[in-house]
Design an enzyme around this catalytic site. Sequence first.
Site, PDB file in Angstrom:
ATOM      1  N   GLY A  14      92.712  95.928  61.030  1.00  0.00           N
ATOM      2  CA  GLY A  14      91.447  95.185  61.022  1.00  0.00           C
ATOM      3  C   GLY A  14      90.248  96.099  60.834  1.00  0.00           C
ATOM      4  O   GLY A  14      89.226  95.934  61.504  1.00  0.00           O
ATOM      5  N   GLY A  56      82.540 112.193  54.817  1.00  0.00           N
ATOM      6  CA  GLY A  56      83.402 113.287  54.353  1.00  0.00           C
ATOM      7  C   GLY A  56      84.877 113.067  54.620  1.00  0.00           C
ATOM      8  O   GLY A  56      85.675 114.008  54.559  1.00  0.00           O
ATOM      9  N   TYR A 166      92.841  81.910  73.325  1.00  0.00           N
ATOM     10  CA  TYR A 166      92.481  83.239  72.814  1.00  0.00           C
ATOM     11  C   TYR A 166      92.555  84.268  73.953  1.00  0.00           C
ATOM     12  O   TYR A 166      93.140  85.355  73.800  1.00  0.00           O
ATOM     13  CB  TYR A 166      91.073  83.192  72.209  1.00  0.00           C
ATOM     14  CG  TYR A 166      90.484  84.546  71.889  1.00  0.00           C
ATOM     15  CD1 TYR A 166      91.007  85.335  70.874  1.00  0.00           C
ATOM     16  CD2 TYR A 166      89.399  85.050  72.617  1.00  0.00           C
ATOM     17  CE1 TYR A 166      90.473  86.579  70.592  1.00  0.00           C
ATOM     18  CE2 TYR A 166      88.857  86.288  72.339  1.00  0.00           C
ATOM     19  CZ  TYR A 166      89.400  87.052  71.330  1.00  0.00           C
ATOM     20  OH  TYR A 166      88.869  88.291  71.054  1.00  0.00           O
ATOM     21  N   GLU A 248      95.610 102.678  81.179  1.00  0.00           N
ATOM     22  CA  GLU A 248      94.302 102.289  81.724  1.00  0.00           C
ATOM     23  C   GLU A 248      93.603 101.290  80.806  1.00  0.00           C
ATOM     24  O   GLU A 248      93.896 101.207  79.607  1.00  0.00           O
ATOM     25  CB  GLU A 248      93.406 103.513  81.906  1.00  0.00           C
ATOM     26  CG  GLU A 248      93.933 104.530  82.895  1.00  0.00           C
ATOM     27  CD  GLU A 248      94.038 103.979  84.317  1.00  0.00           C
ATOM     28  OE1 GLU A 248      93.325 103.014  84.658  1.00  0.00           O
ATOM     29  OE2 GLU A 248      94.859 104.513  85.089  1.00  0.00           O
TER      30      GLU A 248
END
Length: 256
Positions: A14, A56, A166, A248
């Site tokens: 994504g 870059g 969701y 975590e």
Amino acid sequence: MDLGLTGKIVFVTGGSRGIGRATAVAFAREGAHVAFSYQSERGMAEETCAAIAAVGGTALPVRLDLSDPASMTDAVETVRARWGGIDVFVANAVQWPSALPDPERRFEQVPPQEWRDLLRPNVEGAVAVLQAVLPAMRGRRDGRIVLISSDVARHRGPGQPGLGIYGMSKAALTGLANGLIAELGGEILVNIVTPGFTVTERNLAVMPQHLRDRQAAHTPTGRLSTPEDVARAIVFLGSPANGNITGETLNVTGGV
Ligand SMILES: NC(=O)c1ccc[n+]([C@@H]2O[C@H](COP(=O)([O-])OP(=O)(O)OC[C@H]3O[C@@H](n4cnc5c(N)ncnc54)[C@H](OP(=O)(O)O)[C@@H]3O)[C@@H](O)[C@H]2O)c1
């Protein structure tokens, strides 16, 4: 601080816009080679390539659909063929609900097809993409996985009607991460980042200014997160500078 990312191979799903694009660019700025996926917005993917080139970096756009496991193995093979493997994987792509939450609609009125269309890509898709990516990550040094969840997976109380399915799809990532850290141990560190409401192009389009202002007013830091705020947290957890943090969850919510 040197994050140790120079020459690392990063794959962000994504990455054609929003948090994923900011993350892809941020990894490139640190000297990583960055593959990223898009689903349908090839033009947006080209904009991400240009943003990576501007700092870059080298970019590799690949098409990936969270509902299509074959597209995941194809994407991983493309990255492998170019760079030999994957060091850092960021599971960021999301299938959004097809419509904005309707506060008037009751939970029992959500048609099965609608909630399945959300759970399949976001839950089954998360499993399938990790199964596709992990073989390309095994046996390398400094493996890192960052799963992108959402504050709706942990919010209680008023304010988020209509986002239950969701939120459920995002909460599933916590259980998935718990199993992965036990299995992957020190070989690949696995962490979760939970953004709060973030000022992405999509949110700018769907949420009016007065609602964004109200949301910001309820945020202890007084402002909403930018995609770059979230990206910096992802890049740290996805870097060798994260030496021993696994399992975590880091909330990037401005203290909400
Ligand atoms: N934005 C927020 O306020 C917010 C808050 C909490 C959590 N999050 C989480 O942060 C992550 C990024 O969100 P975002 O707001 O940055 O998203 P976004 O700007 O809407 O971008 C979504 C990305 O996912 C891709 N995508 C959409 N459907 C897909 C599918 N079925 N299969 C594969 N890829 C697909 C899109 O590709 P195309 O461009 O080709 O369509 C795009 O690259 C998500 O996991 C989201 O749940 C966001």
